[in-house]
Design a protein around this motif. Structure first.
Motif, PDB file in Angstrom:
ATOM      1  N   HIS A 117      13.012  84.748  55.709  1.00 54.75           N
ATOM      2  CA  HIS A 117      12.389  85.603  55.162  1.00 54.75           C
ATOM      3  C   HIS A 117      11.677  86.960  55.342  1.00 54.75           C
ATOM      4  CE1 HIS A 117      10.204  82.406  51.422  1.00 54.75           C
ATOM      5  NE2 HIS A 117      11.415  82.020  52.331  1.00 54.75           N
ATOM      6  N   CYS A 118      12.072  88.107  54.445  1.00 53.98           N
ATOM      7  CA  CYS A 118      12.027  89.159  54.825  1.00 53.98           C
ATOM      8  C   CYS A 118      11.886  89.848  54.273  1.00 53.98           C
ATOM      9  CB  CYS A 118      13.681  89.717  55.580  1.00 53.98           C
ATOM     10  SG  CYS A 118      14.752  89.089  55.877  1.00 53.98           S
ATOM     11  N   ARG A 119      10.009  90.391  54.878  1.00 55.23           N
ATOM     12  CA  ARG A 119       9.129  91.656  54.404  1.00 55.23           C
ATOM     13  C   ARG A 119      10.159  93.148  54.510  1.00 55.23           C
ATOM     14  NH1 ARG A 119       4.941  89.935  51.870  1.00 55.23           N
ATOM     15  NH2 ARG A 119       4.003  88.336  52.738  1.00 55.23           N
ATOM     16  N   VAL A 120      10.499  93.201  53.402  1.00 53.85           N
ATOM     17  CA  VAL A 120      10.939  95.098  53.336  1.00 53.85           C
ATOM     18  C   VAL A 120      10.984  96.423  52.768  1.00 53.85           C
ATOM     19  CG1 VAL A 120      13.525  93.706  53.594  1.00 53.85           C
ATOM     20  CG2 VAL A 120      12.617  94.367  51.057  1.00 53.85           C
ATOM     21  N   ARG A 121      10.815  97.099  53.006  1.00 49.66           N
ATOM     22  CA  ARG A 121      10.722  98.401  52.778  1.00 49.66           C
ATOM     23  C   ARG A 121      12.371  99.410  52.189  1.00 49.66           C
ATOM     24  NH1 ARG A 121       6.312 102.154  51.868  1.00 49.66           N
ATOM     25  NH2 ARG A 121       5.056 100.428  53.359  1.00 49.66           N
ATOM     26  N   ALA A 122      12.318  99.559  50.712  1.00 49.06           N
ATOM     27  CA  ALA A 122      13.435  99.789  50.219  1.00 49.06           C
ATOM     28  C   ALA A 122      13.454 101.851  49.871  1.00 49.06           C
ATOM     29  CB  ALA A 122      13.314  99.604  48.884  1.00 49.06           C
ATOM     30  N   ARG A 123      14.529 102.061  50.561  1.00 46.88           N
ATOM     31  CA  ARG A 123      14.561 103.038  50.055  1.00 46.88           C
ATOM     32  C   ARG A 123      16.256 103.158  49.266  1.00 46.88           C
ATOM     33  NH1 ARG A 123      18.628 107.569  51.657  1.00 46.88           N
ATOM     34  NH2 ARG A 123      19.985 106.129  53.113  1.00 46.88           N
ATOM     35  N   LEU A 124      15.755 103.918  47.647  1.00 51.62           N
ATOM     36  CA  LEU A 124      17.163 104.172  47.005  1.00 51.62           C
ATOM     37  C   LEU A 124      17.838 105.337  47.559  1.00 51.62           C
ATOM     38  CD1 LEU A 124      15.397 102.035  45.807  1.00 51.62           C
ATOM     39  CD2 LEU A 124      15.465 103.323  43.843  1.00 51.62           C
ATOM     40  N   ILE A 125      19.366 104.709  47.754  1.00 49.87           N
ATOM     41  CA  ILE A 125      20.431 106.280  47.324  1.00 49.87           C
ATOM     42  C   ILE A 125      20.486 106.543  46.401  1.00 49.87           C
ATOM     43  CG2 ILE A 125      22.610 106.322  47.537  1.00 49.87           C
ATOM     44  CD1 ILE A 125      22.746 103.588  49.529  1.00 49.87           C
ATOM     45  N   ASP A 126      20.430 108.004  47.150  1.00 46.66           N
ATOM     46  CA  ASP A 126      20.400 108.940  45.614  1.00 46.66           C
ATOM     47  C   ASP A 126      21.648 108.297  44.582  1.00 46.66           C
ATOM     48  OD1 ASP A 126      21.236 111.209  43.829  1.00 46.66           O
ATOM     49  OD2 ASP A 126      21.109 112.668  45.747  1.00 46.66           O
ATOM     50  N   PRO A 127      21.638 108.171  43.386  1.00 45.26           N
ATOM     51  CA  PRO A 127      21.927 108.008  42.294  1.00 45.26           C
ATOM     52  C   PRO A 127      23.698 109.418  42.627  1.00 45.26           C
ATOM     53  CG  PRO A 127      20.300 108.127  41.307  1.00 45.26           C
ATOM     54  CD  PRO A 127      20.167 108.753  42.441  1.00 45.26           C
ATOM     55  N   GLN A 128      23.459 110.350  42.749  1.00 42.05           N
ATOM     56  CA  GLN A 128      24.262 111.491  42.760  1.00 42.05           C
ATOM     57  C   GLN A 128      25.143 111.553  43.765  1.00 42.05           C
ATOM     58  OE1 GLN A 128      25.002 112.372  39.932  1.00 42.05           O
ATOM     59  NE2 GLN A 128      22.732 111.751  38.846  1.00 42.05           N
ATOM     60  N   ASP A 129      24.539 110.990  44.906  1.00 38.36           N
ATOM     61  CA  ASP A 129      25.770 110.526  46.287  1.00 38.36           C
ATOM     62  C   ASP A 129      26.870 109.210  46.701  1.00 38.36           C
ATOM     63  OD1 ASP A 129      27.344 110.629  48.822  1.00 38.36           O
ATOM     64  OD2 ASP A 129      24.464 110.886  49.863  1.00 38.36           O
ATOM     65  N   LEU A 130      27.832 109.575  45.239  1.00 34.54           N
ATOM     66  CA  LEU A 130      28.636 108.727  45.431  1.00 34.54           C
ATOM     67  C   LEU A 130      29.195 108.265  46.780  1.00 34.54           C
ATOM     68  CD1 LEU A 130      31.004 109.809  41.955  1.00 34.54           C
ATOM     69  CD2 LEU A 130      28.669 108.195  42.244  1.00 34.54           C
ATOM     70  N   ALA A 131      29.269 109.262  47.389  1.00 30.16           N
ATOM     71  CA  ALA A 131      30.362 108.849  48.856  1.00 30.16           C
ATOM     72  C   ALA A 131      29.306 107.501  49.204  1.00 30.16           C
ATOM     73  CB  ALA A 131      29.917 109.984  49.991  1.00 30.16           C
ATOM     74  N   ALA A 132      28.024 107.660  49.258  1.00 26.17           N
ATOM     75  CA  ALA A 132      26.917 106.928  50.507  1.00 26.17           C
ATOM     76  C   ALA A 132      27.405 105.709  49.456  1.00 26.17           C
ATOM     77  CB  ALA A 132      25.523 107.413  49.990  1.00 26.17           C
ATOM     78  N   LYS A 133      27.178 105.582  47.905  1.00 28.09           N
ATOM     79  CA  LYS A 133      26.743 104.682  47.460  1.00 28.09           C
ATOM     80  C   LYS A 133      28.606 103.573  48.248  1.00 28.09           C
ATOM     81  CE  LYS A 133      25.762 105.579  43.463  1.00 28.09           C
ATOM     82  NZ  LYS A 133      25.727 105.305  41.807  1.00 28.09           N
ATOM     83  N   ASP A 134      29.863 104.012  47.739  1.00 27.62           N
ATOM     84  CA  ASP A 134      31.179 104.200  47.978  1.00 27.62           C
ATOM     85  C   ASP A 134      30.758 103.839  49.853  1.00 27.62           C
ATOM     86  OD1 ASP A 134      34.047 103.781  47.604  1.00 27.62           O
ATOM     87  OD2 ASP A 134      34.162 105.116  49.290  1.00 27.62           O
ATOM     88  N   GLU A 135      30.359 103.690  50.178  1.00 23.83           N
ATOM     89  CA  GLU A 135      30.088 103.699  51.944  1.00 23.83           C
ATOM     90  C   GLU A 135      29.623 101.702  52.065  1.00 23.83           C
ATOM     91  OE1 GLU A 135      28.067 104.740  56.898  1.00 23.83           O
ATOM     92  OE2 GLU A 135      28.940 106.108  54.497  1.00 23.83           O
ATOM     93  N   LEU A 136      28.602 102.298  51.272  1.00 21.55           N
ATOM     94  CA  LEU A 136      27.848 100.873  51.255  1.00 21.55           C
ATOM     95  C   LEU A 136      28.612  99.503  50.733  1.00 21.55           C
ATOM     96  CD1 LEU A 136      24.492  99.976  50.669  1.00 21.55           C
ATOM     97  CD2 LEU A 136      25.875  99.135  48.705  1.00 21.55           C
ATOM     98  N   LEU A 137      28.768 100.063  49.577  1.00 24.77           N
ATOM     99  CA  LEU A 137      30.123  99.220  48.548  1.00 24.77           C
ATOM    100  C   LEU A 137      31.132  98.301  49.723  1.00 24.77           C
ATOM    101  CD1 LEU A 137      30.564  99.991  45.536  1.00 24.77           C
ATOM    102  CD2 LEU A 137      29.014  98.731  46.412  1.00 24.77           C
ATOM    103  N   LYS A 138      31.514  99.501  50.714  1.00 24.05           N
ATOM    104  CA  LYS A 138      32.889  99.116  51.388  1.00 24.05           C
ATOM    105  C   LYS A 138      32.228  97.563  52.792  1.00 24.05           C
ATOM    106  CE  LYS A 138      36.032 102.667  51.209  1.00 24.05           C
ATOM    107  NZ  LYS A 138      35.737 103.347  50.136  1.00 24.05           N
ATOM    108  N   ALA A 139      31.275  97.876  53.048  1.00 21.48           N
ATOM    109  CA  ALA A 139      30.372  97.198  54.449  1.00 21.48           C
ATOM    110  C   ALA A 139      30.318  95.755  53.271  1.00 21.48           C
ATOM    111  CB  ALA A 139      28.428  97.733  55.020  1.00 21.48           C
ATOM    112  N   LEU A 140      29.796  95.407  52.321  1.00 15.71           N
ATOM    113  CA  LEU A 140      29.825  94.630  51.736  1.00 15.71           C
ATOM    114  C   LEU A 140      31.334  93.453  51.328  1.00 15.71           C
ATOM    115  CD1 LEU A 140      27.396  94.964  48.664  1.00 15.71           C
ATOM    116  CD2 LEU A 140      27.193  93.600  50.666  1.00 15.71           C
ATOM    117  N   ILE A 141      31.904  94.830  50.683  1.00 15.33           N
ATOM    118  CA  ILE A 141      33.613  94.013  50.969  1.00 15.33           C
ATOM    119  C   ILE A 141      34.032  93.856  52.139  1.00 15.33           C
ATOM    120  CG2 ILE A 141      35.610  94.913  50.606  1.00 15.33           C
ATOM    121  CD1 ILE A 141      34.502  97.572  48.243  1.00 15.33           C
ATOM    122  N   GLY A 142      34.219  94.398  53.406  1.00 18.42           N
ATOM    123  CA  GLY A 142      34.271  94.273  54.454  1.00 18.42           C
ATOM    124  C   GLY A 142      33.698  92.587  55.193  1.00 18.42           C
TER     125      GLY A 142
END
Length: 214
Positions: free
Chosen positions: A106-131
């Motif tokens: 179990h993890c207690r966490v604090r969230a930081r949402l990535i800017d919805p317009q920052d497609l490059a940052a979202k793409d990088e996050l997706l690549k980590a999951l794909i990896g």
């Protein structure tokens, strides 16, 4: 979560192993009425040089839970590893009851949402999951039409979850050493998640080396 001292692990390597082997997490937040909300999401664990944990994840923009993270960034994330029933037949003493074995974090966490317009940052996050799950798909994703990629990226909300604290449960009857051999043998010959629990018993040194893999 409630932790019996004999079932609690403070070993960060053990906890990280559970998270990486069982990446489908339950993200738990509260809505405006204080009621719990849950989404089941795959997550990628990042551990920095100082040992701090960050979980990377995303959800559909249509899922209202991201707005809860935005309003109330603190949340709970749980990972449930292999688990299975254990019969009291493993005990010599008949005055015993059935139990359920499991490993969990179990993890207690604090969230930081990535800017919805920052497609490059979202793409990088997706690549980590794909990896984590299908590295070869990254090439297919790059070959897709740019407009299609943008539509897909715009349809998700990506976020980072900084882990502020964690608890790790490894509930394998550690307090009943007289039953470990019989318990391990049953799990090792079992089905479903049972062989994985036998391997955890081996990893934690609960059965003699000569019995490992029996």
């Amino acid at each position: 979560m409630y932790l019996n001292p004999s079932h609690s692990s403070t070993d960060a390597a053990v906890a990280a192993q559970i998270v990486r082997e069982q990446p489908l997490a339950s993200l738990i937040t509260t809505d405006d009425d204080g009621l719990p909300q849950v989404s089941h999401l795959p997550m990628h664990l990042v551990v920095d040089d100082q040992g701090a944990w960050t979980l990377l994840a995303h959800m559909a923009r249509a899922n209202p839970q991201w707005r809860q993270l935005q309003a109330r960034p603190q949340a709970l994330v749980t990972f449930l590893g292999p688990n299975a029933y254990m019969s009291p037949a493993v005990y010599v003493d008949p005055a015993r009851v059935p139990t359920w074995s499991y490993v969990a974090v179990h993890c207690r966490v604090r969230a930081r949402l990535i800017d919805p317009q920052d497609l490059a940052a979202k793409d990088e996050l997706l690549k980590a999951l794909i990896g984590d799950h299908e590295p070869a798909y990254a090439m297919q994703w790059r070959s897709l039409d740019a407009a299609f990629q943008q539509r897909m990226l715009s349809a998700i909300v990506a976020f980072e979850l900084a882990v502020e604290s964690w608890q790790c449960a490894v509930k394998l009857n550690q307090h009943r050493p007289e039953a470990h051999t019989a318990m391990h043998d049953r799990y090792a010959r079992g089905t479903g998640a049972e062989p994985a629990l036998a391997r955890w018993m081996e990893q934690l040194g609960m059965v003699p080396a000569t019995r490992q893999g029996a």
